[in-house]
Design an enzyme around this catalytic site. Structure first.
Site, PDB file in Angstrom:
ATOM      1  N   GLU A  60       0.813  -1.214   0.000  1.00 50.36           N
ATOM      2  CA  GLU A  60       0.000   0.000   0.000  1.00 50.36           C
ATOM      3  C   GLU A  60       0.845   1.262   0.000  1.00 50.36           C
ATOM      4  O   GLU A  60       0.529   2.241  -0.679  1.00 50.36           O
ATOM      5  CB  GLU A  60      -0.964   0.005   1.192  1.00 50.36           C
ATOM      6  CG  GLU A  60      -2.169  -0.916   1.028  1.00 50.36           C
ATOM      7  CD  GLU A  60      -1.825  -2.395   1.165  1.00 50.36           C
ATOM      8  OE1 GLU A  60      -0.703  -2.706   1.636  1.00 50.36           O
ATOM      9  OE2 GLU A  60      -2.658  -3.240   0.797  1.00 50.36           O
ATOM     10  N   HIS A 129     -12.029  -5.080   7.919  1.00 51.40           N
ATOM     11  CA  HIS A 129     -12.776  -4.919   6.668  1.00 51.40           C
ATOM     12  C   HIS A 129     -13.983  -3.999   6.828  1.00 51.40           C
ATOM     13  O   HIS A 129     -14.845  -3.964   5.959  1.00 51.40           O
ATOM     14  CB  HIS A 129     -13.246  -6.283   6.144  1.00 51.40           C
ATOM     15  CG  HIS A 129     -12.135  -7.136   5.602  1.00 51.40           C
ATOM     16  ND1 HIS A 129     -11.181  -7.720   6.414  1.00 51.40           N
ATOM     17  CD2 HIS A 129     -11.814  -7.501   4.340  1.00 51.40           C
ATOM     18  CE1 HIS A 129     -10.336  -8.416   5.671  1.00 51.40           C
ATOM     19  NE2 HIS A 129     -10.696  -8.298   4.406  1.00 51.40           N
TER      20      HIS A 129
END
Ligand SMILES: Cc1ncc(C[n+]2csc(CCOP(=O)(O)OP(=O)(O)O)c2C)c(N)n1
Lengths: 326, 383
Positions: A60, A129
């Site tokens: 990322e 999530h």
């Protein structure tokens, strides 16, 4: 007019952005052949090629850091972070680099990077999530932080985000991806759509401020309130940074009551900012303190408990009752 | 001797510590790359190194006098910086960390502008587009990714492997041994390798990351990391300006022609403190410093110039005069750098207007005005 899911509206917005500007490109994990884990980039690689829709290594910080370099070279990268809880490896690049490059260079450098983040809960996911980290980004000067709540806004706002000369953190309410709405693909988007709130439902008795996933919750609460004879006004912020303070204040001056709703924890959050601004600018119009409805100061709970964590219609109604009872 | 345990094995060297040319079968190809350097070229390298050292000395003195908040010297690393930067083509783009003053010297970044950051007068200091040099980056290793992304952009622009020396473009990123432990540097190596970017990772192993020796960052020579990423690597004597020039030239040639990235480990030494705020006597020995002082990059090139009859006293006096003038200019002009107006704090936060910034700007201006009005009233009252 087309009836589209929220996810499809973003796909078409991205498609338009890629078609409009050959410097625009999409990069992220699984965005190519798979079309992203939520299929938001579905079909774009087939249409624009691997050069424009790029599957990146699983890194990322690398995604955002190289996007900064590409932007410095004149490109307009749109990064997809797969899930909210995985943005943190890139947090350093976003907060120490992306947000400050323009400032550090006294305006000589531009980094028009968009970072799309599916965020929020309600889909029964496993840990990391379902998070709502928007306040962490809104707290950082140099970033624009937005979240659409309707397919039309999603379509218009993603295009505006890609066109923006500033870095934009684009929070997509993943629980709304499959909801549908009418989208006019040809209408010119409202001017300043990345800066201005929208009155999602007019009313005179109480202002409910929301953004992203909780706009739907607020609208449901307003429906219920209407049944009880209370006219609630729902203000959809759209932009979290900058906050459209005049729009919120104008509404509160009319209603005298304000409830702020978001999924992120209330403590130190966006609701606190709204409450403070409203207090500063509409103190004498307030008939009750501003009340926040948000997540708790606990890590996002297990899926089996998220219905108790997320602001429900009932909790919004309770907050409105408390406000009106003052 | 380095105290780092990773040793000096396999270093490309063209000049020994006494400044004599070294000829081995291994360095034959590199020798070829410096064979065409003229006496003027060699003197140019010397001048850039000498001016870099003077810049360091003056900036350090200015910091001691309270004129700079902090300064990070390049002293000891001039050969690595000047040698590598001299190999660059004008269109190549540089991402420095924060002590690349020798690179700035070669690229022509104004010496006063280089100190604006350290004086607390500007977060940047120069226009990156003017010299193809990005701003100094203080978050260790983060700029390695910017360099890789920029190189990906160069690739997209079609400026690699054109065969036209005036078009082919490479990107060089400078970082330290400590930075090699950072995730961002490793991620940059991954992205560079899989994208085959036109890029040179120029690692200056100056043996220390503040007080931590290289052994705290790695158990193997740092150049050994490259092959694991699929990136060819070379170790070079970082105090040998000719070797640094030659290996960088080779890496740039690879980048320009589409051959992809290279990792260069320049084995060198930071002679001064990490910055003006640390005390190296706490963590390293006099013997170690003495060992490296004998390998001084500037003395080494001077010895070569003398041995080859290229040392010219009049020219040397000219360089000395130039260094004096540089020192004088820094002493005068850095002191004269005032604070920007308060309003500058609100400028360029965004490329387009942002309501929160405008709100704060208006509040601050109003506050300042109110204070001035108060002062005026007070002065009036006490008259
Ligand atoms: C991410 C980060 N962590 C810590 C620091 C503080 N810091 C500044 S320089 C430095 C050492 C860097 O060593 P190295 O990479 O070897 O470069 P050198 O300064 O020796 O050239 C540290 C720890 C920083 N600037 N950034």
């Amino acid at each position: 007019m087309a009836t589209l899911t929220f996810a499809k509206a973003i796909t078409l917005g991205l498609r338009a952005a890629l078609a409009d500007d050959d410097k625009a490109l999409i990069m992220g994990e699984d965005v190519g052949r798979l079309g992203g884990v939520f299929r938001v980039t579905d079909g774009l690689q087939a249409e624009f090629g691997e050069h424009r829709v790029v599957d990146t290594p699983l890194a990322e910080s690398g995604i955002v850091g190289t996007a900064i370099g590409l932007a410095l070279r004149g490109y307009r990268p749109v990064c997809e972070i797969q899930f909210d809880g995985f943005v943190f490896p890139a947090f350093d690049q976003i907060t120490t680099q992306l947000s400050k490059m323009h400032y550090r260079s006294r305006g000589r450098l531009r980094v028009p990077v968009v970072i799309r983040i599916p965020f929020g809960g309600g889909i029964g996911a496993v840990e990391h999530h379902s998070e709502s980290p928007e306040a962490l980004f809104a707290h950082t000067a140099g970033l624009r932080v937005v979240s659409p709540s309707t397919p039309q806004d999603a379509y218009d706002m993603i295009r505006a985000a890609v066109a923006s000369p500033d870095p934009v953190i684009f929070f997509e309410p993943k629980g709304r991806y499959w909801s549908k709405g009418e989208v006019d693909l040809d209408a010119a988007p409202a001017a300043g759509i990345l800066d201005t709130a929208r009155v999602a439902r007019p009313g005179t008795d109480v202002t409910i401020v929301a953004y992203g996933p909780t706009v739907a919750t607020a609208l449901k609460a307003a429906d219920a309130l209407a049944g009880e004879g209370t006219a609630a006004e729902v203000v959809d912020l759209r932009a979290i940074s900058p906050l459209d303070v005049p729009a919120v204040v104008a509404s509160v001056r009319r209603t005298g009551h304000c409830v702020v709703v978001h999924e992120a924890p209330s403590a130190h959050g966006v609701g606190a900012e709204v409450a403070a601004r409203v207090t500063e600018e509409a103190f004498h119009h307030l008939e009750a303190p501003v009340i926040r409805v948000g997540g708790f100061h606990a890590p996002y709970p297990v899926a089996k408990l998220e219905h108790d964590y997320l602001p429900s219609v009932e909790r919004v109604l309770d907050a409105v009752d408390r406000s009106l009872a003052y | 001797m380095s105290g780092d345990g990773t040793g000096e094995a396999g270093l490309v060297q063209l000049l020994d510590p006494d400044g004599a040319r070294v000829a081995t079968t291994e360095n034959a190809a590199y020798r070829g790359r410096v064979a065409t350097l003229t006496g003027d070229d060699l003197r140019g390298l010397y001048r850039d190194m000498a001016l870099t050292r003077r810049f360091d000395d003056e900036a350090t003195a200015l910091q001691r006098q309270g004129e700079l908040a902090l300064f990070a010297q390049a002293t000891g690393q001039e050969a690595a910086q000047v040698g590598s930067a001299r190999a660059l083509a004008p269109q190549d783009y540089v991402f420095p960390s924060y002590r690349e003053h020798g690179v700035m010297q070669v690229r022509g970044v104004d010496p006063v502008d280089r100190l604006r950051l350290f004086r607390g007068q500007d977060h940047g200091g120069w226009d990156p587009a003017e010299h193809n040099v990005h701003l100094y980056t203080l978050v260790i290793g983060s700029h390695a990714l910017h360099a890789t992304g920029y190189a990906m952009g160069v690739q997209r622009d079609g400026l690699v492997g054109t065969g036209d020396a005036a078009l082919d473009t490479a990107v060089v990123v400078y970082f330290g041994d400590g930075a090699t432990a950072q995730g961002d540097v490793n991620e940059a190596l991954v992205f560079a390798a899989v994208n085959n970017t036109p890029q040179v990772f120029f690692l200056q192993n100056n043996q220390w990351a503040i007080s931590e020796p290289t052994t705290r960052q790695a158990r193997v020579p740092l150049a050994d990391r490259g092959p694991g990423f699929g990136i060819p690597s070379v170790r070079v004597d970082g105090n040998d300006v000719l070797a640094c020039y030659a290996v960088t030239l080779e890496a740039l040639e690879r980048a320009h022609s589409g051959g992809g990235p290279t990792l260069i480990e320049a084995f060198t030494y930071r002679m001064g403190a990490h910055t003006t705020s640390d005390d190296p006597t706490r963590y390293r020995s006099r013997e170690e410093e003495a060992y490296w002082r004998r390998r001084d990059p500037i003395d080494r090139l001077a010895a070569l110039l003398r041995a080859e009859g290229e040392w010219d006293e009049a020219w040397a006096a000219g360089v000395e005069a130039e260094a004096e003038a540089l020192g004088e200019r820094l002493r005068v002009e850095v002191r004269a750098l005032g604070a920007p107006p308060t309003s500058a704090m609100f400028e360029h936060v965004y490329a387009t207007a942002h309501a929160t910034v405008e709100h704060d700007r208006a509040w601050q201006a109003e506050y300042e005005q109110a204070m001035q009005d108060d002062d005026a009233t007070l002065t009036e009252a006490t008259r």
